[in-house]
Design an enzyme around this catalytic site. Structure first.
Site, PDB file in Angstrom:
ATOM      1  N   SER A  85       0.829  -1.206   0.000  1.00 51.10           N
ATOM      2  CA  SER A  85       0.000   0.000   0.000  1.00 51.10           C
ATOM      3  C   SER A  85       0.856   1.246   0.000  1.00 51.10           C
ATOM      4  O   SER A  85       2.042   1.186   0.296  1.00 51.10           O
ATOM      5  CB  SER A  85      -0.891   0.015   1.241  1.00 51.10           C
ATOM      6  OG  SER A  85      -1.847  -1.011   1.163  1.00 51.10           O
ATOM      7  N   CYS A  86       0.217   2.355  -0.312  1.00 49.90           N
ATOM      8  CA  CYS A  86       0.834   3.680  -0.285  1.00 49.90           C
ATOM      9  C   CYS A  86       1.495   3.898   1.059  1.00 49.90           C
ATOM     10  O   CYS A  86       0.900   3.570   2.073  1.00 49.90           O
ATOM     11  CB  CYS A  86      -0.245   4.735  -0.524  1.00 49.90           C
ATOM     12  SG  CYS A  86       0.287   6.421  -0.217  1.00 49.90           S
ATOM     13  N   PRO A  87       2.697   4.432   1.159  1.00 54.93           N
ATOM     14  CA  PRO A  87       3.526   4.967   0.078  1.00 54.93           C
ATOM     15  C   PRO A  87       4.604   3.997  -0.395  1.00 54.93           C
ATOM     16  O   PRO A  87       5.529   4.427  -1.054  1.00 54.93           O
ATOM     17  CB  PRO A  87       4.179   6.154   0.762  1.00 54.93           C
ATOM     18  CG  PRO A  87       4.448   5.664   2.144  1.00 54.93           C
ATOM     19  CD  PRO A  87       3.320   4.710   2.475  1.00 54.93           C
ATOM     20  N   MET A  88       4.496   2.706  -0.052  1.00 51.16           N
ATOM     21  CA  MET A  88       5.621   1.798  -0.298  1.00 51.16           C
ATOM     22  C   MET A  88       6.008   1.607  -1.767  1.00 51.16           C
ATOM     23  O   MET A  88       7.208   1.537  -2.057  1.00 51.16           O
ATOM     24  CB  MET A  88       5.382   0.450   0.394  1.00 51.16           C
ATOM     25  CG  MET A  88       5.455   0.523   1.916  1.00 51.16           C
ATOM     26  SD  MET A  88       6.841   1.478   2.527  1.00 51.16           S
ATOM     27  CE  MET A  88       8.174   0.395   2.055  1.00 51.16           C
ATOM     28  N   ASP A 102      -1.595  -1.368  -6.131  1.00 53.51           N
ATOM     29  CA  ASP A 102      -2.249  -0.207  -5.513  1.00 53.51           C
ATOM     30  C   ASP A 102      -2.956   0.606  -6.611  1.00 53.51           C
ATOM     31  O   ASP A 102      -2.317   1.067  -7.548  1.00 53.51           O
ATOM     32  CB  ASP A 102      -1.173   0.631  -4.804  1.00 53.51           C
ATOM     33  CG  ASP A 102      -1.717   1.922  -4.249  1.00 53.51           C
ATOM     34  OD1 ASP A 102      -2.961   2.065  -4.160  1.00 53.51           O
ATOM     35  OD2 ASP A 102      -0.902   2.800  -3.894  1.00 53.51           O
TER      36      ASP A 102
END
Lengths: 77, 189
Positions: A15-18, A42
């Site tokens: 998920s964000c921000p990965m 995502d």
């Protein structure tokens, strides 16, 4: 010249921000002009990768989606 | 007459034309993005999360990111294993009432004695959302600068050895304001 991928980032499931964070870390391992492929699931990534490229100056060569997997090909500036 | 007057005119005109605005558009490809200054004031889990997500993303996008840690936000950056901090009884009681450390954050809503944060942690794992702790390690790795507030350190009785490794020199409000006036994009969380 064929498009040779120098770095691959598998950010599927993250998920964000990965996805962006992993991409930013991987781009540091590359030299100017090399290509990177990023895979992500995502749903925000299409806009996020365009924004990342716009801000960092790296080139978004390809942006596609197939079966819920987003694929980006980026060229390091 | 005119042959003499014209060069004289252009010399006079030159300084008027010369100072062209050296404005560099912020989103220009080659331009470096603006610095980002996050004022981490709150200590709740969800706000800590927001701070860490924005800090890591800012660094990933090539911006210089600084995080000023103050009030409850500073308590977040005390080592997880520290239970009681401070010198006097009141400072100790404060840390007892609100446990410091990034892994001991409470939710502002639906905390339910820790049930809320536990569920949030479960959901985050399920959806592979990095925890504030993981994001903090990444942020440090990516060169995000953390600046503890000296006044809060004094008021809570916190010492440099109480803080998580990798925090910068404690600073005051003037440093924060100076960064804002120099053009850092400020965020108060």
């Amino acid at each position: 010249m064929p498009l040779e991928i120098a770095q691959r980032v598998d950010a599927k499931g993250l998920s964000c921000p990965m996805p962006i964070v992993k991409t930013a870390q991987a781009v540091k391992l590359m030299v100017s002009g090399q290509l990177m492929e990023v895979l992500a699931t995502d749903a925000g990534s299409t806009k996020d990768f365009a924004a990342w490229c716009k801000t960092t100056g790296n080139e978004l060569v390809e942006s596609s989606v197939e079966g819920g997997v987003y694929r980006f090909v980026l060229r390091r500036k | 007459m005119t042959a003499v007057a014209e060069p004289a005119m252009s010399i006079v005109d030159e300084p008027v034309v010369a100072p062209a605005p050296a404005a560099v558009p912020f989103h220009e490809h080659e331009a470096k993005p603006r610095d980002i200054l996050i004022i981490c004031y709150s200590g709740e889990l969800e706000k800590t999360w927001a701070t860490m997500i924005l800090a890591t993303t800012g660094a990933a996008m090539g911006a210089k990111v600084r995080v000023f840690l103050t009030f409850w936000g500073l308590q977040t950056f005390v080592k997880d294993q520290k239970r009681i901090t401070g010198d006097n009884a009141m400072q100790k009681m404060m840390s007892f009432m609100q446990r410091p450390g990034i892994s001991h954050r409470k939710l502002s809503k639906m905390n339910f004695l820790g049930m809320g944060p536990w569920m949030m942690g479960k959901l985050a794992k399920q959806y592979k959302v990095a925890s504030p702790r993981e994001l903090l390690d990444l942020a440090k790795e990516m060169g995000v600068e953390f600046m503890p507030c000296q006044m809060t350190m004094d008021m809570f009785g916190l010492k440099p050895e109480d803080m998580i490794e990798g925090m910068g020199e404690p600073v005051g409000a003037a440093t924060v304001i100076a960064l804002m006036t120099e053009g850092s994009a400020p965020l108060f969380i």
